[in-house]
Structures are given as C-alpha cells and as structure tokens.
Design an enzyme around this catalytic site. Structure first.
Site, PDB file in Angstrom:
ATOM      1  N   ASP A 462      16.636  26.900  99.940  1.00 60.33           N
ATOM      2  CA  ASP A 462      15.294  26.556 100.398  1.00 60.33           C
ATOM      3  C   ASP A 462      14.785  25.392  99.554  1.00 60.33           C
ATOM      4  O   ASP A 462      14.856  25.433  98.317  1.00 60.33           O
ATOM      5  CB  ASP A 462      14.370  27.772 100.254  1.00 60.33           C
ATOM      6  N   ILE A 463      14.297  24.335 100.193  1.00 59.37           N
ATOM      7  CA  ILE A 463      13.794  23.183  99.438  1.00 59.37           C
ATOM      8  C   ILE A 463      12.474  23.568  98.777  1.00 59.37           C
ATOM      9  O   ILE A 463      11.595  24.136  99.423  1.00 59.37           O
ATOM     10  CB  ILE A 463      13.596  21.951 100.353  1.00 59.37           C
ATOM     11  N   ASN A 470       5.433  17.328 102.761  1.00 62.79           N
ATOM     12  CA  ASN A 470       4.934  17.108 104.114  1.00 62.79           C
ATOM     13  C   ASN A 470       3.439  16.791 104.118  1.00 62.79           C
ATOM     14  O   ASN A 470       3.000  15.858 104.793  1.00 62.79           O
ATOM     15  CB  ASN A 470       5.163  18.375 104.951  1.00 62.79           C
ATOM     16  N   ASP A 479      10.788  14.629 107.234  1.00 63.41           N
ATOM     17  CA  ASP A 479      12.053  14.550 107.972  1.00 63.41           C
ATOM     18  C   ASP A 479      13.114  13.818 107.173  1.00 63.41           C
ATOM     19  O   ASP A 479      14.290  14.183 107.161  1.00 63.41           O
ATOM     20  CB  ASP A 479      11.834  13.843 109.315  1.00 63.41           C
ATOM     21  N   GLU A 505      12.871  24.164 106.185  1.00 64.56           N
ATOM     22  CA  GLU A 505      13.534  23.607 105.000  1.00 64.56           C
ATOM     23  C   GLU A 505      14.610  24.554 104.491  1.00 64.56           C
ATOM     24  O   GLU A 505      14.961  24.543 103.333  1.00 64.56           O
ATOM     25  CB  GLU A 505      12.488  23.302 103.916  1.00 64.56           C
TER      26      GLU A 505
END
Lengths: 595, 126
Positions: A462-463, A470, A479, A505
């Site tokens: 998971d980022i 964002n 993106d 993500e």
C-alpha cells in the site's frame, strides 16, 4: 456532500442502500463498513451473496467482499437494494435490468472474460439507473462508463482500450439473451428471425453446442424469474430456445430472413445461371435457346471435362447435362461436382434418353437432383427447373445466413481475444489487474494444497499517504505516482514473483515457491527500490514509500482469502508501526492465526 | 408446313411437322433464324454419324455403333426426324445389349430414313 447528491439519494435510496451509499468506496475501511451494513440486513446480504457467489458454493460475506473488492461490491449492493426496494411497487421497471444482469453474468462466466459480478453490476445499473445517478453514487468508473455507453447505445470501438470495453462487449452479447428472456412475456413486435439469428451467433461465440446453449438460456431464465419472484414481483414466463426457433421458423417462411440478409444475395433469384452440357450440338443449341427465353443466363460445354472446368469458373446455380457423353459422362460429372465445395449445392438436372429411365436410380445415387427425358419438352424442362429453383433459393438463403453468422462470430471472436487481454490488465499502470491476480492466486493455491512441499507466499503493498499526494498535487500527479510505483515494482520483481495492481494504491505480488522469509526479502527489495526512486513530472518532484505485508500459506488457512487477509493484517500493522516497512504474518503472532 | 399431310402419322412421315412448328415458335421474333440454324447443324453433323453407323456395322465396332446411334437419336428427334430417331433408338438398344440381330437390317434403314428426312429438311431450309 453536495445538494444534488443528497437529493438523488433521498429520492431513490433508503435503508441498507442509503447506508451503503454513504461509504467512501476508496476508504481504508470500506470493506468492513460494507460487511457491517450488509450483515445488518438479512435480505440485502442474501441478495448480495446470491449474485456474488456464482458457482463458488456457500461463500462467506467476507470472502465475497474480498474477492470482489469494496468498490464493485458497494456498487452491486446499491443496484440490488434499489431494485429490491422498487420492484415491490414497480416490478416492470426492473424486469429488463435484471434480465440483462443475469444474462451478462452468464455470458461473462461462459466467455471467461472479466468478472461475472462486475458484468452483472454494470448491466443492472445500465438499465436501472440514470447517468447522473451513476456519477453521484461513485460507481467504479469502468462500470459507469460501460453502463452509460450501453444506455446511450454507443458501441465500444477498437480505439477504446480502457477497462470498460470488455464490459460493454458483454452487455452487447447479453442484450440478445435478455431479449430472448423477455420475448415470451411480451411477444408482440418481437422480430423472431432476428432474435433467433442473434442467439445462433451468441451460441457460436460461447462455443456451446445447441443443447448446452439451450440449458444456459434455461438456467439464466430461471435465476432471473426466481429473483423477481423473491422480490415480490410476478414471475415471468421463461422461454426455451426451441420456442424461439419455432417462432422464428414461422417468420422464415415469409421473406423476413431474405430482407435481413446482405443486399445482393438477398434479392430473390430472377434468372439462374445455368451450365448446359451436351455433346450433341443440336440439342445443346435448343437447350440454350429454351433457357435463355425463360430468362436464365446460360453457359455451355460440349463434354463432361469441359463442363467441370466451366462450372468451377462460372459458379452456376444449376447444371443441366446429358447423360451419355464421351470422356466424362453426365453422372461422372455430377459425382465430380458433388466432391467439390462449390458443386455440393448446385442443382443438377440430368437429361436422359428414352429407354434409360430404368437406370435413373444410379443417377440419383450419384447425386443428381432430377431428370428430364430427351427430346425434352421445353415446358416440362422449365417446370422441373422451377422445382429446382426453390431448392436453390433455400440453399442460397441458408448459405447467406451462415455467412452473416460466421462474419459476426469472426468479428466478435477477435474482439473477445483482444478483450481477454484488456480484461486482465490494469489500464493505468499496464500491470495485471485484480481479476488476474485473484485468478493467479487461485491456481497457485490449488497447486500447493495439503501434501504439497511447495510453499506459497503473497505480498500486499500500500502506498503511504497516497491520499495526501492526490489532495495536494491533484489526480494527475496521483496517477503519475501510481504508474511510477508500478514501473519500479515490475523492474524489481524476480522470476516467480508477479506484481499486480488491486485497485487504488494497493498492489499485490504472488510469490510462487517462496516461503515467508523469501517473500519478506522480496518485499524489502521492493520497499527499498520504491523509497530510492525519485518521481519527476507534472511539476512534481519527490518520492513515496510503501507499507508492505507478507504472508505465507499455512495449513490452518481454509482458502486463499485467508492468505490475503493475513497479508492485509500485516500491512495494517506496518502502517501502525510508522509506515515504509515490511511486516510478515508471523510477526503478528496470534493476530494472523485468528484471521 | 407444306400443308400436305395430316399430323399424327409420324412413323410414316420422314419429318414431324409439329416439331418443326415448335422450333419456329421457339425462335419467335427475336431469334427467327433458330429453325434454319438447327436444321443446318443437323444436316452438317448427321452424315458423319450415318457413316459411323455403317463403319461400326462393317467392322463390328459395337461401341462406335452405340455412340453414333445415341447421338443421332436425339439430334434427329430435335428436328422432327422421328422415323430416323426411332431406328437409331433400336440400334442403340441392341448395341448396348451387345446384341447383333437385326443390325444388318436397321443400319441400311437408317440410311434411307436419313435421305428422306434430309430432303424434306433442305426444302424447309429453303
């Protein structure tokens, strides 16, 4: 949030649907919230499970949510609950959407493209809701795009390579099936011939024989009728394939079929192209004259071998040949023609001399359609030809019909192959998508069952603080970050490790033949690579980190969902411990075991 | 035409005038030369078949006999030479059955029938 959205929800959503609508589909706890909302409503969870667990047996709510992913599961619940609520008062409004949805689920399942629940959801929403509702309810974009494309009747072109194309195609195929389901309840105005041809094309696309296809239509029909009945709506009549074909047969009798065929081949034959063959010049000259006078086009040959050559060059509708000729006689000519692709459908009329009638059985055995005795009476010859013409026209129609069907099949088959790739690829990052990852994991899971010495591990990624990226830099930068992370993951996975994007993500790596320690090393390799990588572009320059959860298959895990769940707990622990780190299931002790 | 004999007595007539009328009708307005053309084709082709019949009988080549009789049978029927056609049919049947009886009579008869038919046809041809 905004007024219009509140209005829409107030208009149509209530109860469980309203609670589900308020869940943020991208939120970290979306899955748990959905599980809570569904568990609180027995009817809603039964409906959800009924659609979500096709063929999978009695799956739990939790595993169904896991394999669908929160955004799709949320959209499906919204659609189903809206339908359940309104079907009581306005059953007619949901007959079509449900027919299309069950049809789409079956078609997707049969083609093996994409996820059948996604197809079901898109179909339900495309006919049961308005475009603005789709946007307001935050339906996953690929479903919303496919649904609104279907609403507006726009076909997905070759250029549309996004993830919604396969859904659009399936909706297109499913329309035929849904039309068939509804035809019996509302038979006026149904173009049965067209419907029957559509079903035939679909049968070819699905690679089913007639009885299997008939069974598919029945099973879809019963799922649809059962569902409507349970909603309290009147149970619709379910047609059989045979009944559609029988009705289509009535239509075939008149000219509806001919009208539907390609121009040119569809026009009833005015004059036939006839090959006249006789070694005796006077007879041939007279035969030619009689036929021309009746409006036919005539080509001639004076012996059997010439006739064979001329037939292959000119593709006549009919051949009229003398029996006794030097070299190749009439019967041998007929036999030779019947062996060729072209000659199988030609109408063959044999001219026999008087005294040869007792041998006509031999002629019919050779494939001759009819005979006329010489010297022929022009009226009788033309009358026999008229009989032949019916056969020719029927064959032309069957042939043209077959060509139309084959053309559709070829076109759709090609698309299906293209779509199969598209359906397994994440459009943004080009990595394999959730569907692919889940299918891959399932096959690995099956290959490493109890008794197998091969270990199996997964890595869930998971980022970190992606929402922050964002929010402060915009979705384009978001993106870009996703694409860059995907590229780093792809570049740093090794043989036996396959990275996929699950959505948002979240990324996933299946590590075949790896135990937890080996997967932990791989996870650390990926984490370090992402941390090192500098992302530049769109006015952004910086890096991101990832939280990594690792889990290995353990004997107490009932299915692959338990393995994912274990990795999910590890990611959660990594986040809680300060992010940018790798945590394995065994680090969590009893937490993982209880999953 | 000729208006000479009543129709029906075909076996005795060298040419069945109903067939000739039929051919004239078949030609109609747009192909008026059909009758003359067909008679011309017959007159040009038949002598070779007659010779083949005689040759076949003389040399005992039964297949040549059968083929020539078959061809002449339908060609002559097409122009109304019923008597010739009927003789040819008998020759063909006997030859096909590999028989030989009556061939010695029938072949000369066919020559006679041909001469009679040809003279009537030439007069029609004009």
């Amino acid at each position: 949030m905004t007024n219009p959205e509140n209005n829409l929800q107030a208009n149509r959503l209530e109860g469980c649907a309203l609670r589900v609508a308020s869940i943020d589909p991208g939120g970290a706890s979306a899955r748990d919230q959905l599980a809570a909302a569904l568990s609180a409503d027995a009817g809603a969870s039964a409906r959800f499970l009924r659609v979500a667990t096709v063929g999978a047996g009695a799956a739990s709510l939790e595993s169904a949510l896991l394999s669908l992913g929160a955004p799709v599961a949320r959209a499906l619940t919204l659609g189903l609950e809206l339908c359940a609520h309104e079907a009581r008062t306005e059953p007619a409004r949901w007959t079509r959407p449900l027919a299309l949805a069950f049809a789409a689920r079956a078609v997707a399942g049969q083609i093996g493209v994409g996820d059948s629940c996604e197809a079901f959801t898109a179909a339900l929403l495309s006919t049961g809701t308005r475009a603005e509702e789709l946007a307001a309810w935050r339906v996953p974009p690929r479903l919303a795009v496919a649904a609104s494309r279907h609403q507006s009747g726009v076909l997905a072109g070759d250029a549309d390579q996004d993830d919604s194309v396969w859904i659009s195609r399936i909706l297109g195929h499913a329309t035929i099936l849904a039309d068939a389901l509804q035809a019996e309840s509302n038979p006026t105005g149904v173009d049965w011939g067209r419907l029957s041809r559509g079903l035939e094309a679909l049968r070819e696309i699905l690679h089913l024989d007639r009885s299997a296809f008939a069974a598919l239509l029945q099973s879809v029909g019963h799922s649809w009728a059962d569902f409507l009945e349970e909603l309290g709506a009147p149970r619709p009549a379910v047609p059989t394939l045979e009944c559609v074909q029988v009705r289509a047969g009535d239509v075939l009798a008149d000219d509806a079929l001919a009208r539907a065929l390609e121009p040119g081949s569809s026009a009833p034959l005015r004059g036939l192209r006839i090959l006249a063959v006789d070694d005796e010049p006077v007879s041939l000259r007279l035969l030619e004259r009689v036929l021309r006078l009746a409006g036919h086009e005539v080509v001639t040959a004076t012996n059997g071998s010439d006739a064979l050559r001329v037939a292959l060059e000119t593709h006549p509708h009919a051949v009229i040949a003398d029996w006794l000729m030097p070299e190749l006689d009439g019967i041998d000519l007929c036999r030779a023609l019947r062996r060729s692709e072209l000659g199988r459908s030609v109408f063959f009329l044999l001219l026999t001399g008087r005294g040869e009638e007792d041998r006509v059985v031999e002629a019919f055995d050779a494939g001759v359609d009819d005979y006329v005795t010489k010297p022929f009476n022009p009226k009788i010859l033309l009358a026999r030809l008229k009989g032949g013409r019916r056969v020719i026209e029927l064959q032309e129609r069957v042939e043209a019909n077959r060509r139309v069907v084959m053309k559709q099949v070829a076109e759709m088959g090609l698309l299906t192959r293209k779509l199969r790739n598209a359906a397994h690829t994440d459009a943004l990052t080009d990595l394999p998508n959730r569907r692919y990852a889940m299918a891959r994991l399932e096959s690995e899971w099956e290959a490493t069952g109890p008794g197998s010495r091969r270990p199996l591990a997964v890595i869930l990624i998971d980022i970190d603080h992606f929402k922050r990226v964002n929010d402060s830099h915009g979705h384009d930068v978001g993106d870009l970050v996703l694409k860059e992370v995907a590229t780093v993951l792809r570049a740093n996975t090794r043989h036996g490790e396959e990275a996929a994007r699950l959505g948002g993500e979240e990324f996933f790596v299946v590590c075949s033949n790896a135990n937890e320690d080996q997967a932990r090393i791989a996870g650390e390799r990926l984490r370090a690579a992402v941390e090192r990588h500098v992302i530049k572009g769109l006015g952004f320059e910086g890096g991101v980190t990832i939280s990594v959860g690792v889990a290995q298959r353990r004997p107490e895990m009932a299915n692959q969902d338990a393995l994912i769940k274990s990795a999910d707990h590890a990611v959660y622990a990594a986040k809680a411990a300060g992010r940018n780190r790798v945590i394995a299931g065994s680090d969590l002790g009893t937490v993982a075991r209880s999953a | 035409m000729n208006g000479s004999k009543p129709a029906g007595d075909q076996a005795a007539d060298p040419i069945d005038m109903q067939v000739i009328e039929g051919l004239r009708e078949l030609g109609g307005q747009d192909d008026p030369g059909l009758l003359v053309e067909v008679i011309g084709m017959f007159l040009a082709d038949a002598p070779a078949r007659i010779r083949d019949l005689e040759l076949g009988l003389a040399s005992g080549d039964i297949e040549l006999l059968e083929r020539a009789a078959h061809s002449l049978k339908s060609a002559s029927a097409n122009v109304g030479a019923s008597k010739l056609s009927s003789i040819c049919r008998q020759i063909e049947e006997i030859a096909r059955a590999k028989g030989s009886e009556r061939l010695a009579e029938l072949v000369p008869e066919s020559g006679q029938a041909w001469d009679e038919a040809a003279s009537v046809l030439r007069s029609i041809q004009g």
